[in-house]
Design an enzyme around this catalytic site. Structure first.
Site, PDB file in Angstrom:
ATOM      1  N   GLU A 173       3.328  -6.783  -9.626  1.00  0.00           N
ATOM      2  CA  GLU A 173       3.346  -5.674  -8.835  1.00  0.00           C
ATOM      3  C   GLU A 173       4.420  -4.514  -9.277  1.00  0.00           C
ATOM      4  O   GLU A 173       5.410  -4.221  -8.380  1.00  0.00           O
ATOM      5  CB  GLU A 173       3.807  -6.157  -7.348  1.00  0.00           C
ATOM      6  CG  GLU A 173       2.746  -7.314  -6.610  1.00  0.00           C
ATOM      7  CD  GLU A 173       2.993  -7.584  -5.265  1.00  0.00           C
ATOM      8  OE1 GLU A 173       3.882  -7.035  -4.665  1.00  0.00           O
ATOM      9  OE2 GLU A 173       2.044  -7.874  -4.715  1.00  0.00           O
ATOM     10  N   GLU A 304      -2.667 -13.262  -6.348  1.00  0.00           N
ATOM     11  CA  GLU A 304      -2.271 -13.672  -5.132  1.00  0.00           C
ATOM     12  C   GLU A 304      -3.471 -13.124  -4.066  1.00  0.00           C
ATOM     13  O   GLU A 304      -3.842 -12.158  -3.976  1.00  0.00           O
ATOM     14  CB  GLU A 304      -1.071 -12.736  -5.050  1.00  0.00           C
ATOM     15  CG  GLU A 304       0.220 -13.202  -5.785  1.00  0.00           C
ATOM     16  CD  GLU A 304       1.352 -12.323  -5.463  1.00  0.00           C
ATOM     17  OE1 GLU A 304       1.758 -11.876  -4.499  1.00  0.00           O
ATOM     18  OE2 GLU A 304       2.203 -12.016  -6.526  1.00  0.00           O
TER      19      GLU A 304
HETATM   20  O1  AHR Z   1       3.653 -14.001  -2.243  1.00  0.00           O
HETATM   21  C1  AHR Z   1       4.717 -13.260  -1.793  1.00  0.00           C
HETATM   22  C2  AHR Z   1       4.939 -11.955  -2.444  1.00  0.00           C
HETATM   23  O2  AHR Z   1       3.781 -11.151  -2.178  1.00  0.00           O
HETATM   24  C3  AHR Z   1       4.936 -11.975  -3.910  1.00  0.00           C
HETATM   25  O3  AHR Z   1       6.471 -12.484  -4.404  1.00  0.00           O
HETATM   26  C4  AHR Z   1       4.655 -10.793  -4.589  1.00  0.00           C
HETATM   27  O4  AHR Z   1       4.008 -10.473  -5.534  1.00  0.00           O
HETATM   28  C5  AHR Z   1       3.755 -10.038  -3.287  1.00  0.00           C
HETATM   29  O5  AHR Z   1       4.237  -8.919  -2.767  1.00  0.00           O
END
Ligand code: AHR
Length: 500
Positions: A173, A304
């Site tokens: 990110e 994710e």
């Molecule tokens: O999964 C929780 C968080 O969500 C992670 O650390 C991040 O990459 C995303 O914003």
């Protein structure tokens, strides 16, 4: 009646096992307590890893585990997590509750865990606050077999042989917690950092993943691919294997996400409606990737995904601990079917996060453990791993829902395992009423079919007192007819059929 047509002789690509991957960050009670309790813990463990959790993850056939973050990755300095534990540096986990991290789970412990799980490794490097040298030395420490200062340090810390790093993420990110970068700037940073992710083991090259977009941010994908590929395309080809994508399902918004267990019919449909957006998001990012990479060499890595609700009452807001209901089972079933259908481009996906954080497959409390409805879906869907996706589609599906949040009643995907068994996974998204589906094949005359289902009241969930409210059950009443297989999907259900 709804009809599922399966062209069993039309194969559309292999479903990478890693689509069923997981993600575990140094966040709340995921790693510490959830997975790692230390060798002196009264909780039964092998080299500090919880035995109950490792066994459950193995049963579910976990194929790959992403670590150490997430946002944590871009403030993680790997050297703090090696060597004697009592000498390891402590740090503040600024992203997640400001707690002090004692670094007792580090590189050696991660590889030990993957070894016990029998899964592949996916490590996320630090670009946001780490140097090129730091990243390059980590790679040398982990993967260099010969004589070198860092390989020798690894040996001094108890590991002789080099490990295998299957995937390596160059930042996380980086448009947000990983450094707030512009896409063009990140693309240049990526080119620089990845040059020092050396391939010491030529037989097992590390696959490098660049930080891709968040959900609908098509501009990020366009700009970084343009910057990475327009010049020196041939050179970069082979220096980039995947682009990550993050998309979370929030029933409402970041200020008020909604409760994990206490929700209305409307919120049920909003959640599923938003989950179905995954298909559009993958399609649109893939279309951009096709422009630069028509041969589909680059993988889209959904590293994710999952539901993100308000934390359970009384828990640390920075720990992201939430319950998991039949609604989450549907979210998992819908997403996994979507990933299967996109297996030509999506070659890994990692649900967030394995234990005690967001849409977990496992929850723990001291020595107790419960398997969530999401776990049971992953366990059923494991048969898709490494199977061939078959051409299949539904007809006669109506929409169901409330207000603007209309969803198809049923979604599906179908694959063929190496032993010839056909795996059909079907979701009934409707809150009310079963749906009958006829599964029609081109030539196949089924001789046997086994069916399992995960179903229950919309907010049914497992607790430490009642751990088996939601589990997998045998689905009765499945009939083999001259036209095909007839199955009745209960309302709010995820079903697996194994057809021979
Ligand atoms: O999964 C929780 C968080 O969500 C992670 O650390 C991040 O990459 C995303 O914003």
């Amino acid at each position: 009646m709804i009809k599922l047509t399966v062209h069993e002789n039309e194969k559309k690509g292999t479903i990478a096992p890693e689509i069923y991957g997981h993600f575990s960050e140094h966040l709340g009670r995921c790693i510490y307590e959830g997975i790692y309790v230390g060798e002196n813990s009264p909780v039964p463990n092998v080299k500090g890893m919880r035995k109950d959790v490792v066994d459950a993850l193995k049963d579910m056939a976990i194929p790959v585990l992403r670590w150490p973050g997430g946002c944590f990755a871009d403030e993680y300095h790997w050297k703090d997590g090696i060597g004697p534990k009592d000498k390891r540096k402590r740090m503040v986990n600024t992203n997640w509750g400001g707690v002090v991290e004692d670094n007792s789970f580090g590189t050696h412990e991660y590889f030990e865990l993957c070894d016990q799980l029998g899964c592949k490794t996916y490590i996320n490097g630090n670009v946001g606050s780490g140097t090129v040298q730091e990243m390059s030395e980590w790679i040398e420490y982990m993967t260099f077999e010969g004589e070198s200062p860092l390989a020798n340090e690894r040996r001094a810390n108890g590991r002789d042989k080099a490990w295998k790093v299957d995937w390596f993420g160059v930042g996380n990110e980086n448009w947000g917690c990983g450094g707030n970068m512009h896409p063009e700037y990140y693309a240049d940073v990526y080119r620089r950092y990845q040059s020092f992710v050396k391939m010491y083991d030529k037989e097992n090259p590390i696959k490098r993943i660049a930080c891709g977009p968040s959900d609908f941010d098509y501009d990020w994908t366009e700009k970084i691919l343009n910057r990475l590929f327009t010049r020196c395309y041939d050179h970069l080809h082979g220096n980039l294997d995947g682009l990550s994508l993050h998309y979370y399902t929030l029933p409402h918004n970041w200020d008020h996400k909604g409760s994990a267990t206490d929700f209305t019919d409307e919120e049920w449909y909003i959640t599923l409606f938003k989950t179905l957006k995954m298909d559009e998001i993958i399609t649109k990012h893939s279309n951009i990737m096709d422009k630069y990479d028509p041969k589909k060499i680059l993988a889209l890595i959904v590293d994710e995904w999952g539901c993100w609700y308000d934390v359970e009452e009384g828990t640390n807001p920075g720990f992201l601990y939430q319950q998991n209901t039949i609604r989450d089972a549907l979210v998992a079933g819908i997403n996994l079917n979507i990933f299967n259908k996109h297996c030509d481009r999506v070659r890994m996906a990692n649900i967030a996060q394995t234990v005690n954080v967001l849409q977990s497959v496992i929850l723990t409390e001291g020595p107790k453990m419960v398997l969530t409805p999401t776990y049971h879906v992953f366990r059923m869907f494991k048969y898709h791993q490494n199977a061939e996706l078959l051409n299949s589609f539904l007809t006669g599906v109506a929409e169901t829902g409330l207000g603007e949040n209309m969803v198809p009643e049923v979604t599906e995907s179908v694959s063929k395992s190496k032993d010839g068994t056909i795996n059909v996974t079907l979701n009934n998204l409707s809150l009310e009423g079963e749906r009958e589906v006829l599964i029609a094949f081109d030539d196949l005359k089924a001789s046997s079919v086994e069916a399992e289902v995960v179903t229950g009241a919309m907010n049914a969930h497992n607790t430490f007192d009642k751990p088996e409210v939601v589990t997998t059950e045998k689905l009765d009443g499945v009939k083999i007819t001259d036209e095909g297989i007839v199955v009745k999907l209960p309302a709010r259900s995820v079903t697996l059929l194994r057809v021979r």
